[in-house]
Design a protein around this motif. Structure first.
Motif, mmCIF file in Angstrom:
data_model
loop_
_atom_site.group_PDB
_atom_site.id
_atom_site.type_symbol
_atom_site.label_atom_id
_atom_site.label_comp_id
_atom_site.label_asym_id
_atom_site.label_seq_id
_atom_site.Cartn_x
_atom_site.Cartn_y
_atom_site.Cartn_z
ATOM 1 N N GLU A 154 0.912 -1.036 -0.002
ATOM 2 C CA GLU A 154 0.019 0.060 -0.250
ATOM 3 C C GLU A 154 0.341 1.329 -0.321
ATOM 4 N N PHE A 155 0.121 2.357 -0.033
ATOM 5 C CA PHE A 155 1.148 3.506 -0.574
ATOM 6 C C PHE A 155 0.332 4.549 0.075
ATOM 7 N N PHE A 156 1.529 5.697 0.581
ATOM 8 C CA PHE A 156 0.434 7.275 1.340
ATOM 9 C C PHE A 156 1.776 7.871 0.673
ATOM 10 N N PRO A 157 1.249 9.365 0.281
ATOM 11 C CA PRO A 157 1.481 10.553 0.025
ATOM 12 C C PRO A 157 2.167 10.577 1.590
ATOM 13 N N VAL A 158 3.878 11.246 1.280
ATOM 14 C CA VAL A 158 4.595 11.818 2.660
ATOM 15 C C VAL A 158 4.987 13.207 2.337
ATOM 16 N N GLU A 159 5.974 14.018 2.985
ATOM 17 C CA GLU A 159 5.344 15.569 2.561
ATOM 18 C C GLU A 159 7.238 15.349 2.728
ATOM 19 N N HIS A 160 8.275 15.356 1.370
ATOM 20 C CA HIS A 160 9.195 15.867 0.846
ATOM 21 C C HIS A 160 9.063 16.848 0.112
ATOM 22 N N ALA A 161 9.298 17.633 1.032
ATOM 23 C CA ALA A 161 9.477 19.972 0.249
ATOM 24 C C ALA A 161 8.771 20.000 -0.656
ATOM 25 N N GLY A 162 7.141 19.198 -1.046
ATOM 26 C CA GLY A 162 6.102 19.108 -2.296
ATOM 27 C C GLY A 162 6.767 18.825 -3.435
ATOM 28 N N PHE A 163 7.870 18.110 -3.219
ATOM 29 C CA PHE A 163 7.610 16.960 -4.341
ATOM 30 C C PHE A 163 7.416 15.639 -4.234
ATOM 31 N N GLU A 164 6.721 14.947 -5.563
ATOM 32 C CA GLU A 164 5.900 13.811 -5.316
ATOM 33 C C GLU A 164 6.248 13.014 -4.149
ATOM 34 N N THR A 165 5.847 12.195 -3.598
ATOM 35 C CA THR A 165 6.735 11.077 -2.789
ATOM 36 C C THR A 165 5.805 9.982 -1.821
ATOM 37 N N TYR A 166 5.978 8.511 -1.715
ATOM 38 C CA TYR A 166 5.096 7.774 -1.312
ATOM 39 C C TYR A 166 5.533 6.865 -0.036
ATOM 40 N N GLY A 167 5.275 6.660 0.794
ATOM 41 C CA GLY A 167 5.383 5.987 1.375
ATOM 42 C C GLY A 167 5.138 4.450 1.232
ATOM 43 N N VAL A 168 5.753 3.482 1.307
ATOM 44 C CA VAL A 168 5.548 2.097 0.868
ATOM 45 C C VAL A 168 4.876 1.479 2.214
ATOM 46 N N LYS A 169 3.924 0.576 2.342
ATOM 47 C CA LYS A 169 3.533 -0.254 3.639
ATOM 48 C C LYS A 169 3.252 -1.997 2.853
ATOM 49 N N ILE A 170 4.359 -2.541 3.743
ATOM 50 C CA ILE A 170 3.966 -4.032 2.706
ATOM 51 C C ILE A 170 3.669 -5.151 4.307
ATOM 52 N N ASN A 171 2.450 -5.483 3.366
ATOM 53 C CA ASN A 171 1.250 -6.180 4.620
ATOM 54 C C ASN A 171 1.770 -7.367 4.645
ATOM 55 N N GLU A 172 2.090 -8.428 4.826
ATOM 56 C CA GLU A 172 2.049 -9.722 4.784
ATOM 57 C C GLU A 172 0.691 -10.218 5.505
ATOM 58 N N ALA B 161 3.177 -10.426 9.154
ATOM 59 C CA ALA B 161 4.104 -9.210 9.558
ATOM 60 C C ALA B 161 3.672 -7.750 8.383
ATOM 61 N N VAL B 162 4.223 -6.775 9.642
ATOM 62 C CA VAL B 162 4.306 -5.198 8.615
ATOM 63 C C VAL B 162 5.572 -4.662 8.846
ATOM 64 N N VAL B 163 5.681 -3.743 7.665
ATOM 65 C CA VAL B 163 7.189 -3.109 7.670
ATOM 66 C C VAL B 163 6.189 -2.202 6.903
ATOM 67 N N VAL B 164 7.160 -0.759 7.362
ATOM 68 C CA VAL B 164 6.834 0.536 6.464
ATOM 69 C C VAL B 164 8.035 1.368 6.799
ATOM 70 N N TYR B 165 8.165 1.516 4.921
ATOM 71 C CA TYR B 165 8.990 2.194 4.935
ATOM 72 C C TYR B 165 8.962 3.846 4.574
ATOM 73 N N SER B 166 9.294 4.434 5.157
ATOM 74 C CA SER B 166 8.768 6.104 4.592
ATOM 75 C C SER B 166 9.323 6.738 3.455
ATOM 76 N N SER B 167 10.269 6.435 3.048
ATOM 77 C CA SER B 167 11.206 7.126 2.315
ATOM 78 C C SER B 167 11.288 8.408 2.219
ATOM 79 N N ASP B 168 11.500 9.502 1.728
ATOM 80 C CA ASP B 168 12.383 10.749 2.358
ATOM 81 C C ASP B 168 10.853 11.747 2.570
ATOM 82 N N THR B 169 11.547 12.186 3.675
ATOM 83 C CA THR B 169 10.184 12.894 4.450
ATOM 84 C C THR B 169 10.368 13.719 5.480
#
Ligand SMILES: [Zn+2]
Ligand SMILES: [Zn+2]
Length: 302
Positions: free
Chosen positions: A131-149, A201-209
């Protein structure tokens, strides 16, 4: 699921750290989260197989997060990857890759399928979904990622099986989710001998934010939060200006989300590995759970 950090630097590589990429290995598929320049060499150096990678997620189009992708596609083509490669990223990535393919006359000889990241639209990944969600990276289109088992089957109860007279030879069938007929004619269903399904298991990656509620919501109760920590907190102003987080801020996000473990990554090239204890101390000053300082080739099993 096995997480392997392939690059833990931000913006530019150092002699100790490569550019951002995380390998997510499952019993079936392998996935890359971001693919900075030099990722394919990091994969080879870590004794992993390029050929097993069948999905790549690009969280945003800053070069340090995706310049390794055209190179990876070219190598897979030379090595004759048989099956398709799915690339998941912001919509502008697709025409960009097509253009590179056209001007370099390097059409891959396997299927490359592009899927645009859409918030709220999950993508299947073997026994997992993304699953994907928008994060806040200086106005640049950027997504965090959630990996759900997906949920794991419940635990097998051998006492229950004894009680019902299930012979050993039929127990594996029940564990695979099928009913069995005993010699007596009695039907035993999986739920008669198995506990309730266990949460995967659930893992979340913030990316740049910057620290954001979006990550906190996505990571509520997660087993692992991988959060960027580009700076220590004395450079908070710089973090704000560039749309990044400090170690302290990442730890506050982890605390608010109540995650079990926090892995920090994406460190500014100004820091050397010997500075990393300072990141840990800063994070640990607010977060009680385990703090992991990612370095290239660090592996986490879940
Ligand atoms: Zn970055
Ligand atoms: Zn970035």
């Amino acid at each position: 699921m096995r997480i392997k950090f392939l690059g833990t630097s931000s913006a530019v590589p150092t002699d100790e750290r490569g550019l951002p990429s995380i390998l997510v290995k499952t019993s079936g598929d392998s996935l890359l989260l971001d693919c900075g320049e030099g990722t394919q060499r990091q994969i080879i150096r870590s004794k992993e197989s390029l050929m097993r990678i069948n999905k790549v997620v690009i969280t945003h189009l800053h070069g340090d997060h995706f310049f390794g992708l055209p190179a990876l596609i070219q190598s897979l083509s030379i090595l004759r990857k048989g099956s398709e490669l799915k690339i998941i990223g912001p919509k502008d990535l697709d025409p960009l890759l097509e253009h590179i393919e056209r001007v370099t006359y390097s059409k891959p000889n396997f299927r490359v399928v592009f899927e645009e990241i859409t918030e709220g639209v999950p993508i299947e990944f073997g026994k997992f979904y993304l699953e994907f969600f928008p994060v806040e990276h200086a106005g640049f289109e950027t997504y965090g990622v959630k990996i759900n088992e997906k949920d794991r089957p419940g635990r097998f109860d051998p006492d229950k099986a004894d009680e019902l007279g299930v012979p050993p030879v039929l127990r594996g069938v029940l564990q695979k989710g099928f009913s069995v007929k005993l010699p007596s004619g009695r039907i035993v269903r999986p739920q008669d001998v198995m506990g309730p399904p266990r949460r995967g298991a659930v893992v979340v990656y913030s990316s740049d934010t910057r620290p954001t509620d979006k990550v906190i919501q996505a990571a509520k109760g997660a087993d692992l939060l991988i959060h960027e920590a580009t700076y220590l907190h004395d450079l908070k102003e710089r973090a704000v200006a560039t749309g990044h987080s400090t170690a302290l801020e990442a730890a506050n996000v982890a605390k608010a989300a109540g995650v079990k473990r926090l892995a920090l990554t994406h460190f500014s090239a100004r820091y050397r590995n010997e500075d990393m204890e300072r990141f840990r101390e800063e994070a640990q000053s607010v977060f009680d759970g385990e703090v992991i300082i990612a370095r290239d080739f660090l592996t986490i099993d879940l």
